[in-house]
Enzyme design. Structure first.
Site, PDB file in Angstrom:
ATOM      1  N   ASP A  82      56.083 -31.471 -23.207  1.00 57.81           N
ATOM      2  CA  ASP A  82      55.264 -31.846 -24.893  1.00 57.81           C
ATOM      3  C   ASP A  82      53.887 -32.168 -23.898  1.00 57.81           C
ATOM      4  OD1 ASP A  82      54.840 -32.796 -27.153  1.00 57.81           O
ATOM      5  OD2 ASP A  82      54.181 -34.485 -26.751  1.00 57.81           O
ATOM      6  N   ASP A 112      58.309 -35.393 -32.694  1.00 61.94           N
ATOM      7  CA  ASP A 112      57.238 -33.944 -33.322  1.00 61.94           C
ATOM      8  C   ASP A 112      58.248 -33.284 -34.260  1.00 61.94           C
ATOM      9  OD1 ASP A 112      55.633 -34.357 -30.905  1.00 61.94           O
ATOM     10  OD2 ASP A 112      56.453 -32.082 -30.161  1.00 61.94           O
ATOM     11  N   THR A 114      50.107 -29.893 -29.778  1.00 68.90           N
ATOM     12  CA  THR A 114      48.886 -30.661 -28.817  1.00 68.90           C
ATOM     13  C   THR A 114      48.933 -29.154 -26.931  1.00 68.90           C
ATOM     14  OG1 THR A 114      51.022 -31.216 -27.712  1.00 68.90           O
ATOM     15  CG2 THR A 114      49.503 -32.597 -29.893  1.00 68.90           C
ATOM     16  N   THR A 115      50.135 -28.436 -27.185  1.00 71.11           N
ATOM     17  CA  THR A 115      49.892 -27.255 -26.544  1.00 71.11           C
ATOM     18  C   THR A 115      48.956 -26.746 -26.679  1.00 71.11           C
ATOM     19  OG1 THR A 115      51.780 -28.112 -25.514  1.00 71.11           O
ATOM     20  CG2 THR A 115      50.775 -25.993 -24.351  1.00 71.11           C
TER      21      THR A 115
END
Ligand code: ADP
Ligand code: MG
Length: 549
Positions: A63, A389, A96-97
């Site tokens: 994550d 998530d 997020t990545t």
């Protein structure tokens, strides 16, 4: 005369300053390093990272935001990149990545333009324009989700979970997630994922994870004499202690004879009995108390066959209220039958060797629990992150009702359309918009790289598909070819993409516009000073706290 001889110091001694291209170069390099750190985790075939902190605790995760939070990042520009991930996490919970990788690539492309002597403000302007246009295009290619379309919601959860440790039992978990979100959706269509409580237990396997249509409280009943199971529970949520009231002021009671002591104790017992009677009179057979329940009260409650739990967390009390329809009662005097909530069944059961309380069979519960199990701490921790998530993205889709295809499809489409747009803009801004367009291709390219595929071949194939009008074609990393991602069920919330692109662009622009970094020297802290002085991070606490040296 000034201007010769003595140099003039305007900054405190030890302050370092970098300017112009150097400052830009430094900041961009730092930001790119952050993006590079998370890049290999992107997508279904992304790898995991193992992070070991100073005391040896290990976190294994895929994550983006977790990795960046765990890394002890110092550089101010790098910290700004971490902020992108945090914003993304707060706003959507996933992507997020993606956001960080896009941010890094935007800066990399900007660097090339800077080398060609395009002024940073021109690049910044072009990036802003492109980001705005991108939002428009994204909204155009997004498709609508009908309310209650369980199938799409399940696909959304699946896409969010791919590549995380949860692969094996994905189907089962996605079912749980969609069920949970559907249950807690309010009448007005809003969803607060806080109302899904995720409880972790090490032991058993992921397959044993389950949803409780109600709540699980990690507590035991206060007295073994109380029933283990209560059917048709009438629940009192009490935010007041069931114990003898201590005097507010310090008072001394002098007892001179055994009789007096007995009288005093009797009085205490009478008072507690009165409270317990009040509970009984209300008709409650279950009490969740946020405060303490003393020994005598426990005894009387047990005698009355009431199931009681003490020191329940505030957050759990609020969820219990939503799950059972009970009101939170904050004083003993206010206890009455109208304040009670209901549940079909309340039971204390063992889960992996620990007693937990299950509040089940709630009528139309607006708060539910998911209990997740896994072989080790690391497994359940990563599972929890994946589930959080997925819960968030499903909730986002329930709220927004808009999704886009995944697997790099929107990025390719954006890239093509932004190039068209760039040529309509012209001028130097065109260069920046084109750079923005090609920066977005980093997503499909990275998906390919991480899957061990040739990124050039894959990009060519994808572009060709999109040029032929196949807007939802993305990279099938398992078959190594461009496929219709929508048909394959790889979909993501629109908001994941709009948010990722806008925050990536904002940070890139912000970093680009910096041409002077003035950093105060690190203060040597006096002995015994705490490490984190709160709000002193950032730019090194420039000029702050005079007199602390
Ligand atoms: P992030 O932190 O950005 O969510 P992930 O590691 O979850 O990073 O990867 C997300 C990317 O992986 C998205 O671009 C998504 O479309 C893509 N993706 C997810 N599942 C698949 C799949 N089955 N096939 C192809 N791409 C996928
Ligand atoms: Mg993801």
């Amino acid at each position: 005369m000034s201007g010769q001889g003595q140099p003039i110091f305007i900054l405190r001694e030890g302050t370092s300053r970098t300017r112009g291209r150097d400052a830009q170069g430094n900041n961009i390099a730092a930001a790119k390093a952050v993006a590079a750190a998370v890049r290999t985790t992107l997508g279904p075939k992304g790898m995991d990272k193992m992070l070991v902190d100073t005391i040896g605790d290990v976190v294994i995760t895929n994550d983006g935001v977790t990795i960046l939070k765990e890394m002890d990042i110092e550089h101010p520009a790098a910290k700004m990149m971490v902020e992108i991930a945090k914003t993304q996490d707060d706003e959507v919970g996933d992507g997020t990545t993606t956001a960080v990788v896009v941010g890094g690539e935007l800066l990399k492309k900007a660097e090339d333009l800077l080398e060609q002597d395009v002024h940073p403000t021109v690049i910044a302007q072009g990036y802003r324009q492109a980001a705005q246009k991108a939002q428009e295009i994204l909204r155009d290619i997004a498709f609508d989700v009908k309310p209650g379309d369980i199938d799409i919601l399940t696909r959304i959860a699946e896409t969010a979970m791919t590549g995380k440790g949860a692969e094996v039992s994905k189907e089962k978990l996605c079912d749980l997630i969609v069920k949970a979100i559907t249950m807690i959706t309010d009448e007005d269509g809003t969803v607060d994922t806080e109302n899904v409580k995720v409880e972790k237990k090490v032991g058993g396997s992921i397959e044993d994870s389950e949803i409780i249509e109600g709540m699980i409280i990690d507590k035991e009943r206060v007295h073994p004499g109380m029933p283990k199971l209560v059917k048709d529970a009438k629940i009192l949520l009490l935010n007041a202690a069931i114990e003898f009231k201590k005097t507010e002021v310090d008072a001394e009671i002098s007892i001179t004879s055994p009789d007096q002591l007995q009288m005093f104790l009797d009085e205490e017992e009478k008072m507690i009995k009165a409270i317990v009677n009040k509970v009984i009179a209300s008709g409650a057979n279950v009490v969740f108390c946020q405060k303490g329940i003393d020994d005598i009260a426990q005894h009387y409650l047990a005698k009355a066959g009431i199931f009681a739990v003490r020191r329940v967390k505030k957050s759990d009390m609020e969820k219990l209220a939503r799950a059972t329809g009970a009101a939170l009662v904050s004083s003993i005097d206010a206890i009455s039958s109208e304040e009670l909530g209901k549940a079909g069944k309340i039971e204390e059961r063992k889960v992996s060797g620990e007693e937990m309380i299950f509040v089940e069979e709630c009528l139309n519960p607006k708060a539910v629990s998911i209990i997740i199990k896994g072989g080790t701490d690391h497994v359940v921790d990563e599972l929890e992150r994946a589930i959080e998530d997925a819960l968030r993205v499903v909730a986002v889709v329930v709220e927004d009702k808009k999704v886009v295809a995944g697997g790099g499809a929107p990025e390719i489409e954006l890239s093509l359309r932004l190039r068209d747009y760039a040529s309509s803009v012209g001028g130097r801004a065109q260069l920046a918009i084109e750079a923005f367009a090609s920066a977005l291709e980093i997503i499909p390219r990275t998906l390919a790289e991480n899957a061990g595929l040739d990124p050039i071949d894959m990009l060519v194939e994808l572009r060709a598909a999109h040029e032929q009008g196949h807007k939802t074609y993305g990279l099938d990393v398992y078959q190594a070819k461009a496929t219709d991602m929508k048909a394959a069920g790889v979909v993501e919330p629109l908001r994941v993409k709009t948010q990722a692109i806008s925050s990536a662009a904002e940070v890139a622009v912000m970093i680009l516009r910096i041409d002077d970094v003035i950093a105060a020297s690190k203060m040597s802290r006096p002995e015994g000073m705490p490490d984190d002085m709160g709000g002193m991070g950032g730019m090194g606490g420039m000029g702050g706290m005079p007199g602390m040296m």
